[in-house]
Design a protein around this motif. Structure first.
Motif, PDB file in Angstrom:
ATOM      1  N   ARG A  55      24.255  44.363 100.433  1.00  0.00           N
ATOM      2  CA  ARG A  55      25.295  43.273  99.567  1.00  0.00           C
ATOM      3  C   ARG A  55      26.245  44.201  98.329  1.00  0.00           C
ATOM      4  NH1 ARG A  55      23.593  38.333 102.469  1.00  0.00           N
ATOM      5  NH2 ARG A  55      24.741  37.006 100.222  1.00  0.00           N
ATOM      6  N   ALA A  56      25.300  44.547  97.608  1.00  0.00           N
ATOM      7  CA  ALA A  56      25.538  45.085  95.910  1.00  0.00           C
ATOM      8  C   ALA A  56      27.317  46.176  96.988  1.00  0.00           C
ATOM      9  CB  ALA A  56      24.930  46.195  95.476  1.00  0.00           C
ATOM     10  N   SER A  59      29.924  43.738  97.125  1.00  0.00           N
ATOM     11  CA  SER A  59      30.853  43.105  96.316  1.00  0.00           C
ATOM     12  C   SER A  59      30.798  43.487  95.182  1.00  0.00           C
ATOM     13  CB  SER A  59      29.360  41.831  95.817  1.00  0.00           C
ATOM     14  OG  SER A  59      28.209  42.393  95.203  1.00  0.00           O
ATOM     15  N   ARG A  63      34.583  42.002  95.484  1.00  0.00           N
ATOM     16  CA  ARG A  63      34.449  40.716  93.661  1.00  0.00           C
ATOM     17  C   ARG A  63      33.633  39.518  94.561  1.00  0.00           C
ATOM     18  NH1 ARG A  63      35.197  42.122  89.709  1.00  0.00           N
ATOM     19  NH2 ARG A  63      36.416  44.621  89.674  1.00  0.00           N
ATOM     20  N   GLY A  66      28.417  36.250  97.142  1.00  0.00           N
ATOM     21  CA  GLY A  66      27.682  35.528  97.818  1.00  0.00           C
ATOM     22  C   GLY A  66      26.627  34.718  97.018  1.00  0.00           C
ATOM     23  N   ASP A 107      23.036  31.841 104.087  1.00  0.00           N
ATOM     24  CA  ASP A 107      22.437  33.084 104.075  1.00  0.00           C
ATOM     25  C   ASP A 107      22.817  33.168 102.461  1.00  0.00           C
ATOM     26  OD1 ASP A 107      21.302  35.206 103.928  1.00  0.00           O
ATOM     27  OD2 ASP A 107      23.312  36.396 104.641  1.00  0.00           O
ATOM     28  N   VAL A 108      23.101  32.237 101.885  1.00  0.00           N
ATOM     29  CA  VAL A 108      23.506  31.959 100.376  1.00  0.00           C
ATOM     30  C   VAL A 108      22.152  30.830  99.797  1.00  0.00           C
ATOM     31  CG1 VAL A 108      25.123  30.813  98.694  1.00  0.00           C
ATOM     32  CG2 VAL A 108      25.442  31.955 101.039  1.00  0.00           C
ATOM     33  N   ASN A 109      21.408  31.728  98.693  1.00  0.00           N
ATOM     34  CA  ASN A 109      20.476  31.550  97.878  1.00  0.00           C
ATOM     35  C   ASN A 109      21.125  31.189  96.250  1.00  0.00           C
ATOM     36  OD1 ASN A 109      19.494  33.387 100.231  1.00  0.00           O
ATOM     37  ND2 ASN A 109      17.975  31.433 100.064  1.00  0.00           N
ATOM     38  N   PRO A 110      20.673  29.681  96.184  1.00  0.00           N
ATOM     39  CA  PRO A 110      20.318  29.758  94.330  1.00  0.00           C
ATOM     40  C   PRO A 110      20.257  29.886  93.890  1.00  0.00           C
ATOM     41  CG  PRO A 110      19.366  27.617  95.853  1.00  0.00           C
ATOM     42  CD  PRO A 110      19.380  29.039  96.602  1.00  0.00           C
ATOM     43  N   ASP A 131      31.088  38.679  87.356  1.00  0.00           N
ATOM     44  CA  ASP A 131      30.841  37.913  88.669  1.00  0.00           C
ATOM     45  C   ASP A 131      29.212  37.791  89.619  1.00  0.00           C
ATOM     46  OD1 ASP A 131      33.599  39.160  88.639  1.00  0.00           O
ATOM     47  OD2 ASP A 131      33.705  40.968  89.514  1.00  0.00           O
ATOM     48  N   ARG A 132      28.551  38.138  88.910  1.00  0.00           N
ATOM     49  CA  ARG A 132      26.944  37.276  89.446  1.00  0.00           C
ATOM     50  C   ARG A 132      27.558  36.177  89.967  1.00  0.00           C
ATOM     51  NH1 ARG A 132      22.129  38.937  85.597  1.00  0.00           N
ATOM     52  NH2 ARG A 132      21.536  37.613  87.621  1.00  0.00           N
TER      53      ARG A 132
ATOM     54  N   ALA B  56      26.501  44.865  90.380  1.00  0.00           N
ATOM     55  CA  ALA B  56      27.102  45.069  92.098  1.00  0.00           C
ATOM     56  C   ALA B  56      26.703  46.655  91.391  1.00  0.00           C
ATOM     57  CB  ALA B  56      27.689  44.578  92.244  1.00  0.00           C
ATOM     58  N   SER B  59      23.973  47.607  90.342  1.00  0.00           N
ATOM     59  CA  SER B  59      22.656  48.043  91.865  1.00  0.00           C
ATOM     60  C   SER B  59      22.871  48.973  92.739  1.00  0.00           C
ATOM     61  CB  SER B  59      22.375  46.932  91.583  1.00  0.00           C
ATOM     62  OG  SER B  59      23.314  46.290  92.484  1.00  0.00           O
ATOM     63  N   VAL B 111      16.009  33.992  92.434  1.00  0.00           N
ATOM     64  CA  VAL B 111      16.596  33.524  93.375  1.00  0.00           C
ATOM     65  C   VAL B 111      16.096  32.258  94.392  1.00  0.00           C
ATOM     66  CG1 VAL B 111      17.782  33.999  95.091  1.00  0.00           C
ATOM     67  CG2 VAL B 111      18.076  35.262  93.972  1.00  0.00           C
ATOM     68  N   LEU B 112      15.766  31.502  94.594  1.00  0.00           N
ATOM     69  CA  LEU B 112      14.783  30.216  95.070  1.00  0.00           C
ATOM     70  C   LEU B 112      15.391  30.672  96.916  1.00  0.00           C
ATOM     71  CD1 LEU B 112      13.659  28.627  93.797  1.00  0.00           C
ATOM     72  CD2 LEU B 112      15.679  26.852  94.074  1.00  0.00           C
ATOM     73  N   GLN B 123      15.001  36.596 108.443  1.00  0.00           N
ATOM     74  CA  GLN B 123      15.889  36.278 107.077  1.00  0.00           C
ATOM     75  C   GLN B 123      15.658  37.209 105.729  1.00  0.00           C
ATOM     76  OE1 GLN B 123      17.956  32.806 106.517  1.00  0.00           O
ATOM     77  NE2 GLN B 123      20.393  33.325 106.975  1.00  0.00           N
ATOM     78  N   ARG B 127      16.825  40.005 103.393  1.00  0.00           N
ATOM     79  CA  ARG B 127      17.369  40.567 102.353  1.00  0.00           C
ATOM     80  C   ARG B 127      16.567  41.305 102.113  1.00  0.00           C
ATOM     81  NH1 ARG B 127      17.682  35.437 103.104  1.00  0.00           N
ATOM     82  NH2 ARG B 127      19.386  33.981 102.985  1.00  0.00           N
TER      83      ARG B 127
END
Lengths: 343, 343
Positions: A55-56, A59, A63, A66, A107-110, A131-132, B56, B59, B111-112, B123, B127
């Motif tokens: 992911r890093a 993104s 930019r 997710g 696949d998006v986590n809060p 951009d986080r 990003a 990391s 992250v929840l 999943q 991750r």
DNA sequence: TTGAAAGCGCTAACAC
DNA sequence: GTGTTAGCGCTTTCAA
């Protein structure tokens, strides 16, 4: 077989599939223009290597992260986290649950953030500039909170839970407070109440205002021109105080309380004053929180579909992020009357 | 003045400060070997440009994300999120609050994630392989949950809230259940109870087991060789059922209930059977959750310092991530008796 | 339709 | 002490 082996990369997969990195990337991202045979080869290679995109790296170029922030914005730090604070309220968990139900499968986590100071607010804005987060889900408690306006201005896709007190061009989900109040009024009248009163929420909040005005106008339609009211602060103690006040003025046989927590306090005070619920006074709360079930008698209340609202809130940010929902939108949910022992 | 201008980069700052990117990087990361003058120049340039490091990019090279997952692992999806589910429990909010209190100031945000199916578990593991989390905070409900073992095996820094049911080399925070049970026993005896009974939690959970055995052995020390018990499931209805069972067997004048939710149910059933609390039966709960305050009489209970425990859990992951705490650790908190109306 | 190659912004050797 | 440089793994023009 070592656990901390370097994970497979695009390069890796490309080599196995005998194609270029670009092709693998296309397959991974579901871009159409790929020869079916190559696509299949790539898919096999992915399977075989157990490849998962980093992911890093992604993104860094796109930019986009997710990730969305779930922000709880409180006016001030509460010293006793247990007594005060949104988190102690089961309401928070219900929001989380609703949000997770739509974000999880995507696949998006809060990412959880608490903004309870000027510093924390600045930090959040910073995070956004790093951009986080692609978007923000905002639960704001304080009616004077500058955050909604700041986020709007910063151009961050944001959706609020509940309409902001200060009029701001921002998306939100909410419940039809007036309709809920009307349900309560209709119910009390149907139960035969002749003289009702109400305990409102803070009148500088939309919920406080709308529930009061909705209740008043519904009662007016039922012929009760004047509804005595006392302002509470949505806490149990506030409900107790407000009930005491109300008891000093005029007698009443029906009471609409703007949330369940205050209604619990009201129940106690009424009992203390020798009023039986629901025989002497019928009580209706608002929210249908856990409190409604844990008091005796159990509370008749107006249910907010919190989980559904939270789920919709999540959907709205996702849409805004993907560019589908560009306009500021509001989605209003209908509340429902839940009849229990208190009226 | 446009909002979506490209944010300043290291390069940018370096140019303004008249140094190389490397130097700026050193300053940003607080590495010592930098000439004080240059350092100051760089700091000015950062200030001036409003530079914020891009996570990003960082990391991608460090292979660290500065993010930890707060995972709630439930056996199965609960259809009614409101009735069931950890999230409805205010306990969840208290954990969040504690976690945030230490992570927030460190610029690390949880992250929840909800793991309520095989798929969700896969999943999560994915991750982790994407390098998306440096560590995991795990709240696991099901005693048969394979996740603790899986995370351990995957070498992910993990700390659990509460000791796992299956013995696993994993770090955790917990409360001294036996001590809490002993406090309850001592209190009931001090209140003059001659014949006590208990409602336990599920006996396949550590909390269920330890609270029961702790209570039994404390009562044995007080001379009561046998303590009648009924197994509950930590829900209110479960508490009701267990109380009914207990009432069928022998009389008792003291009751220790393994959590507050069940104690609430017990209160109801006792009342229904004409038993006055605390006159006829003294009741002690466990947790000091919101429920303890919302029932009448209010519950005397054993307080778990949930926020403190959660905060410590967060500290433990952070330590493990930074490599300071390498060994598997447990931190056990002492519970406290909170006397209210029920005994 | 596919591949080569140029970065995204940063850190970490390594040389100076 | 400081600068140069080589990537981290990915997407995305641009040619072929």
């Amino acid at each position: 077989m070592s656990t901390d082996q370097a994970p497979p990369t695009l390069e890796h997969v490309a080599k196995v599939a005998g194609v270029s990195r670009a092709t693998v990337s296309r397959v991974v991202n579901g871009i159409r223009n790929v020869d079916p045979e190559l696509r299949e080869a790539v898919e096999r290679a992915i399977e075989q290597t157990g490849y998962v995109p980093n992911r890093a790296a992604r993104s860094l170029v796109t930019r986009r992260t997710g990730a969305v922030a779930l922000v709880v914005s409180e006016p001030t730090k509460h010293t006793d986290a247990f007594a005060g604070g949104v988190f102690a309220d089961p309401f928070f968990g219900r929001v989380v649950s609703g949000v997770l139900s739509v974000l999880g499968p995507m696949d998006v986590n809060p990412v959880l953030m608490l903004v309870d100071s000027e510093k924390a607010r600045a930090q959040l804005i910073n995070r956004l500039r790093q951009d986080r987060f692609d978007g923000v889900l905002l639960i704001s408690i304080d009616p004077r909170d500058p955050l909604p306006a700041q986020l709007t201005q910063a151009g961050v896709p944001t959706v609020m839970f509940a309409r902001p007190a200060r009029s701001t061009p921002i998306s939100y989900v909410d419940v039809a407070h007036e309709d809920g109040a009307r349900l309560a009024a209709d119910h009390l009248v149907a139960r035969g109440c002749k003289q009702v009163a109400t305990i409102s929420g803070p009148l500088d909040t939309p919920a406080g205002q709308d529930r009061l005005s909705g209740f008043r106008s519904a009662m007016a339609r039922h012929g009760q021109a004047y509804v005595p009211s006392a302002e509470g602060d949505f806490t149990q103690t506030g409900g107790e105080r407000a009930t005491e006040m109300l008891l000093l003025t005029q007698p009443f046989d029906g009471l609409f309380v703007a949330n369940d927590l205050m209604a619990m306090g009201a129940l106690d005070v009424l009992r203390k004053h020798g009023k039986r619920v629901p025989e002497d006074v019928s009580v209706v709360g608002f929210d249908d929180s856990g409190a409604a079930l844990s008091c005796r008698p159990q509370l008749t209340t107006i249910r907010q579909p919190v989980e559904d609202m939270a789920a919709e809130m999540a959907r709205l940010v996702v849409d805004r992020i993907s560019g589908e929902g560009q306009r500021v939108t509001s989605v209003i949910f209908e509340p429902a009357l839940v009849v229990r022992g208190s009226s």
